[in-house]
Design a protein around this motif. Structure first.
Motif, PDB file in Angstrom:
ATOM      1  N   GLY A 297       2.658  15.900  -1.954  1.00  0.00           N
ATOM      2  CA  GLY A 297       2.951  15.945  -0.725  1.00  0.00           C
ATOM      3  C   GLY A 297       3.013  14.667   0.137  1.00  0.00           C
ATOM      4  O   GLY A 297       2.589  14.550   1.329  1.00  0.00           O
ATOM      5  N   ALA A 298       3.249  13.578  -0.613  1.00  0.00           N
ATOM      6  CA  ALA A 298       3.675  12.226  -0.118  1.00  0.00           C
ATOM      7  C   ALA A 298       5.093  11.917  -0.017  1.00  0.00           C
ATOM      8  O   ALA A 298       5.320  10.556  -0.395  1.00  0.00           O
ATOM      9  CB  ALA A 298       2.526  11.132  -0.946  1.00  0.00           C
ATOM     10  N   GLU A 299       5.899  12.647   0.275  1.00  0.00           N
ATOM     11  CA  GLU A 299       7.306  12.069  -0.013  1.00  0.00           C
ATOM     12  C   GLU A 299       7.487  10.980   1.160  1.00  0.00           C
ATOM     13  O   GLU A 299       8.387  10.299   0.631  1.00  0.00           O
ATOM     14  CB  GLU A 299       8.332  13.207   0.594  1.00  0.00           C
ATOM     15  CG  GLU A 299       8.326  14.607  -0.381  1.00  0.00           C
ATOM     16  CD  GLU A 299       7.398  15.600   0.001  1.00  0.00           C
ATOM     17  OE1 GLU A 299       6.466  15.161   0.631  1.00  0.00           O
ATOM     18  OE2 GLU A 299       7.795  16.739  -0.359  1.00  0.00           O
ATOM     19  N   ASN A 300       6.753  10.861   2.116  1.00  0.00           N
ATOM     20  CA  ASN A 300       7.000   9.737   2.948  1.00  0.00           C
ATOM     21  C   ASN A 300       6.076   8.509   2.644  1.00  0.00           C
ATOM     22  O   ASN A 300       5.823   7.702   3.769  1.00  0.00           O
ATOM     23  CB  ASN A 300       6.836  10.105   4.256  1.00  0.00           C
ATOM     24  CG  ASN A 300       7.893  11.214   4.752  1.00  0.00           C
ATOM     25  OD1 ASN A 300       9.011  11.352   4.462  1.00  0.00           O
ATOM     26  ND2 ASN A 300       7.554  12.290   5.564  1.00  0.00           N
ATOM     27  N   ASP A 301       5.790   8.282   1.484  1.00  0.00           N
ATOM     28  CA  ASP A 301       4.824   7.287   1.060  1.00  0.00           C
ATOM     29  C   ASP A 301       5.550   5.835   1.682  1.00  0.00           C
ATOM     30  O   ASP A 301       6.563   5.610   1.200  1.00  0.00           O
ATOM     31  CB  ASP A 301       4.586   7.177  -0.520  1.00  0.00           C
ATOM     32  CG  ASP A 301       3.733   6.118  -0.736  1.00  0.00           C
ATOM     33  OD1 ASP A 301       3.093   5.528  -0.086  1.00  0.00           O
ATOM     34  OD2 ASP A 301       3.619   6.021  -2.037  1.00  0.00           O
ATOM     35  N   PRO A 302       4.827   5.226   2.445  1.00  0.00           N
ATOM     36  CA  PRO A 302       5.322   3.908   2.961  1.00  0.00           C
ATOM     37  C   PRO A 302       5.488   3.043   1.703  1.00  0.00           C
ATOM     38  O   PRO A 302       6.584   2.209   2.073  1.00  0.00           O
ATOM     39  CB  PRO A 302       4.345   3.364   3.852  1.00  0.00           C
ATOM     40  CG  PRO A 302       3.044   4.351   3.885  1.00  0.00           C
ATOM     41  CD  PRO A 302       3.410   5.579   3.047  1.00  0.00           C
ATOM     42  N   LEU A 303       4.704   2.879   0.772  1.00  0.00           N
ATOM     43  CA  LEU A 303       4.959   1.956  -0.256  1.00  0.00           C
ATOM     44  C   LEU A 303       6.347   2.128  -0.905  1.00  0.00           C
ATOM     45  O   LEU A 303       7.192   1.401  -1.521  1.00  0.00           O
ATOM     46  CB  LEU A 303       3.917   1.947  -1.271  1.00  0.00           C
ATOM     47  CG  LEU A 303       2.515   1.304  -0.700  1.00  0.00           C
ATOM     48  CD1 LEU A 303       1.596   1.214  -1.790  1.00  0.00           C
ATOM     49  CD2 LEU A 303       2.750   0.239   0.056  1.00  0.00           C
ATOM     50  N   LEU A 304       6.706   3.459  -1.167  1.00  0.00           N
ATOM     51  CA  LEU A 304       7.975   3.888  -1.458  1.00  0.00           C
ATOM     52  C   LEU A 304       9.000   3.252  -0.874  1.00  0.00           C
ATOM     53  O   LEU A 304       9.927   2.774  -1.486  1.00  0.00           O
ATOM     54  CB  LEU A 304       8.118   5.279  -1.935  1.00  0.00           C
ATOM     55  CG  LEU A 304       9.482   5.798  -2.509  1.00  0.00           C
ATOM     56  CD1 LEU A 304       9.698   5.381  -3.784  1.00  0.00           C
ATOM     57  CD2 LEU A 304       9.722   7.354  -2.416  1.00  0.00           C
ATOM     58  N   LYS A 305       9.020   3.407   0.311  1.00  0.00           N
ATOM     59  CA  LYS A 305      10.083   3.086   1.140  1.00  0.00           C
ATOM     60  C   LYS A 305      10.028   1.652   1.089  1.00  0.00           C
ATOM     61  O   LYS A 305      11.277   1.204   1.375  1.00  0.00           O
ATOM     62  CB  LYS A 305       9.561   3.203   2.747  1.00  0.00           C
ATOM     63  CG  LYS A 305       9.771   4.927   3.023  1.00  0.00           C
ATOM     64  CD  LYS A 305       9.878   5.217   4.583  1.00  0.00           C
ATOM     65  CE  LYS A 305      10.414   6.917   4.585  1.00  0.00           C
ATOM     66  NZ  LYS A 305       9.517   7.420   5.680  1.00  0.00           N
ATOM     67  N   LEU A 306       8.998   0.853   1.263  1.00  0.00           N
ATOM     68  CA  LEU A 306       8.916  -0.506   1.263  1.00  0.00           C
ATOM     69  C   LEU A 306       9.555  -0.930  -0.237  1.00  0.00           C
ATOM     70  O   LEU A 306      10.421  -1.824  -0.312  1.00  0.00           O
ATOM     71  CB  LEU A 306       7.538  -0.995   1.104  1.00  0.00           C
ATOM     72  CG  LEU A 306       6.959  -2.296   1.698  1.00  0.00           C
ATOM     73  CD1 LEU A 306       7.740  -2.666   2.969  1.00  0.00           C
ATOM     74  CD2 LEU A 306       5.689  -2.440   1.808  1.00  0.00           C
ATOM     75  N   ALA A 307       9.136  -0.201  -1.637  1.00  0.00           N
ATOM     76  CA  ALA A 307       9.931  -0.705  -2.611  1.00  0.00           C
ATOM     77  C   ALA A 307      11.540  -0.598  -2.424  1.00  0.00           C
ATOM     78  O   ALA A 307      12.192  -1.325  -2.989  1.00  0.00           O
ATOM     79  CB  ALA A 307       9.271   0.195  -3.748  1.00  0.00           C
ATOM     80  N   MET A 308      11.874   0.657  -2.014  1.00  0.00           N
ATOM     81  CA  MET A 308      13.330   0.888  -1.839  1.00  0.00           C
ATOM     82  C   MET A 308      14.097  -0.033  -1.019  1.00  0.00           C
ATOM     83  O   MET A 308      15.223  -0.662  -1.220  1.00  0.00           O
ATOM     84  CB  MET A 308      13.537   2.224  -1.474  1.00  0.00           C
ATOM     85  CG  MET A 308      13.190   3.479  -2.570  1.00  0.00           C
ATOM     86  SD  MET A 308      13.301   4.923  -2.188  1.00  0.00           S
ATOM     87  CE  MET A 308      15.177   5.148  -1.948  1.00  0.00           C
ATOM     88  N   ALA A 309      13.351  -0.467   0.083  1.00  0.00           N
ATOM     89  CA  ALA A 309      13.962  -1.640   1.018  1.00  0.00           C
ATOM     90  C   ALA A 309      13.897  -3.143   0.248  1.00  0.00           C
ATOM     91  O   ALA A 309      15.061  -3.634   0.265  1.00  0.00           O
ATOM     92  CB  ALA A 309      13.140  -1.690   2.018  1.00  0.00           C
TER      93      ALA A 309
END
Ligand code: CMC
Length: 396
Positions: A297-309
């Motif tokens: 339930g952590a689809e919006n993980d900020p670290l994933l967003k950061l990694a993708m950016a």
């Protein structure tokens, strides 16, 4: 250079011939014994891949059953070995503990010293593959101050590991199959990678006739470095630092720093000596990241967003494009492991657990090779020419 070639970092030197793993760095291809990593990660479990790496062929159902049973029989460690942990500080880096404990295995299994006997080599291989999860989980438990969890042999390899890591004697531990499958996939993706620094270390150590436990301990020591196995820890640390510093809006600034050679900062999880197009393991790892984050339930993980950016900017930036720097397996593996509940300091231990089978397969291949010689690189001497010693009383 006369009789030999100067090749620092082995950029152009094949140190051995091997039939285990094939990499085409330009095409982004990785094969274990001829099988594409994508297919192995989809259709096989980790022990099946272990069998393949060690024996050259995928097992039949019967062979797989026997192999799993044999590995499982060796999951326990000697009680005296368990006591060895008490000699370490609780706050030791678990990789420091791993180097010591794995090296100490040869003090328990004297048959491992006779490397010319194939039966002894085989039992050492089984012991290593079976005991590494127990040893890694014990390093974690010791760190946490929790009791060691004994292996439970009715569980599969990865489930057993998860229970030893996250279970406590007071409660039943239920393995989440999505998370266990993700971890199993991480193990498959890291199982071998031909002559990387730690595997070359294992081969070099083994070339002198050293026992397999000592050789694998030397591989673990080499793997620890941030340019190699320590990169997953360093990559996640980098993401957490950027997050603390302001998150997405700081990505541009960070990329600028990573391009500046004087900053001491690199984009960790980017670049590879061999892959100059993409790392096929990184693609699979990105898929696994999404599956795991959805499962917890952590689809919006900020670290994933950061990694993708970070990935997006870097893939469009002239500096990274011209140097053929792409995300490697470790760019995403830290995010997955964190979501699995594995603390950052344990990441490289998990890598060492996965790579043990590759190391042992490569070591065995070397020992069985009739052309095998002790590894003995030459050097380009640039020091002083011959001169005479002035006795200390007459110096300066
Ligand atoms: N960030 C910024 N610049 C980089 C990076 C990076 N991550 N990686 C390489 N460069 C630059 C490097 O400075 C050099 O620039 P120049 O040509 O202007 O001097 C150029 O790219 C070529 O790099 P290199 O260091 O000569 O390449 P290498 O093959 O010796 O090193 C590497 C490969 C993996 C050690 C390196 O890319 C690196 O340090 N990456 C970050 C650490 C990392 O993620 N390691 C994990 C590798 S995959 C897991 C494993 O197998 O262990």
């Amino acid at each position: 250079t006369g009789k030999f070639t100067y090749d620092p970092g082995f950029l152009a030197t094949a140190s051995c011939s091997s039939k285990i793993t094939y990499i085409d760095g330009d095409a982004g291809v990785l094969l274990y014994r001829g099988y594409p990593i994508e297919q192995l990660a989809t259709h096989c479990d980790f022990l099946e891949v272990c069998y393949l790496l060690l024996n050259g062929e995928l097992p039949s159902p019967e062979e797989k059953k026997t192999f799993d049973w044999t590995v499982t029989r060796h999951t326990m460690v000697h009680e005296q070995l368990a006591r060895l942990y008490q000699g370490f500080r609780r706050d030791s880096h678990p990789m420091a503990v791993m180097v010591g404990v794995v090296g100490a295995l040869s003090a328990f299994y004297h048959d491992s010293l006779d490397i010319n006997n194939p039966d002894h080599r085989q039992i050492s291989a089984f012991r290593l593959i079976a005991k590494l999860p127990t040893i890694v989980a014990m390093a974690y438990k010791y760190n946490m101050g929790q009791p060691f969890m004994y292996p439970k042999n009715s569980l599969g390899y990865t489930d057993n590991f998860m229970r030893m890591m996250f279970g406590v004697p007071a409660e039943e531990y239920e393995v989440n199959p999505v998370l266990s499958r993700a971890l199993d996939r991480i193990l498959i993706l890291h199982a071998d990678h031909e002559q990387n620094a730690s595997t070359s270390t294992v081969r070099l150590a083994g070339s002198s006739g050293a026992n397999p436990f000592a050789c694998i301990a030397s591989g673990i020591a080499c793997l620890w470095g941030p340019a190699h196995g320590g990169a997953n820890e360093a990559a996640l640390q980098m993401l957490m630092d950027i997050q603390k510093d302001g998150g997405l809006e700081k990505v541009g600034e960070f990329i600028k720093k990573a391009k500046d050679k004087n900053s001491g900062v690199k984009l960790m999880g980017f670049g590879h000596r061999v892959y100059k197009n993409y790392d096929p393991r990184a693609k699979l790892m990105q898929e696994t990241t999404r599956e795991v984050l959805a499962a917890v339930g952590a689809e919006n993980d900020p670290l994933l967003k950061l990694a993708m950016a970070l990935e997006k900017i870097a893939l469009e930036d002239e500096y990274f494009v011209s140097r053929k720097l792409y995300p490697n397996v470790d760019f995403y593996s830290g995010i997955v492991q964190r979501a699995l509940g594995i603390p950052v300091s344990m990441f490289t231990c998990i890598f060492s657990m996965a790579r043990t089978v590759g190391w042992i397969a490569q070591w065995n291949e070397m020992i069985s090779d009739p052309e095998q010689k002790i590894g003995r690189p030459r050097q380009l001497y640039q020091g002083a020419t011959k001169r005479d010693v002035v006795p200390i009383a007459k110096r300066g």
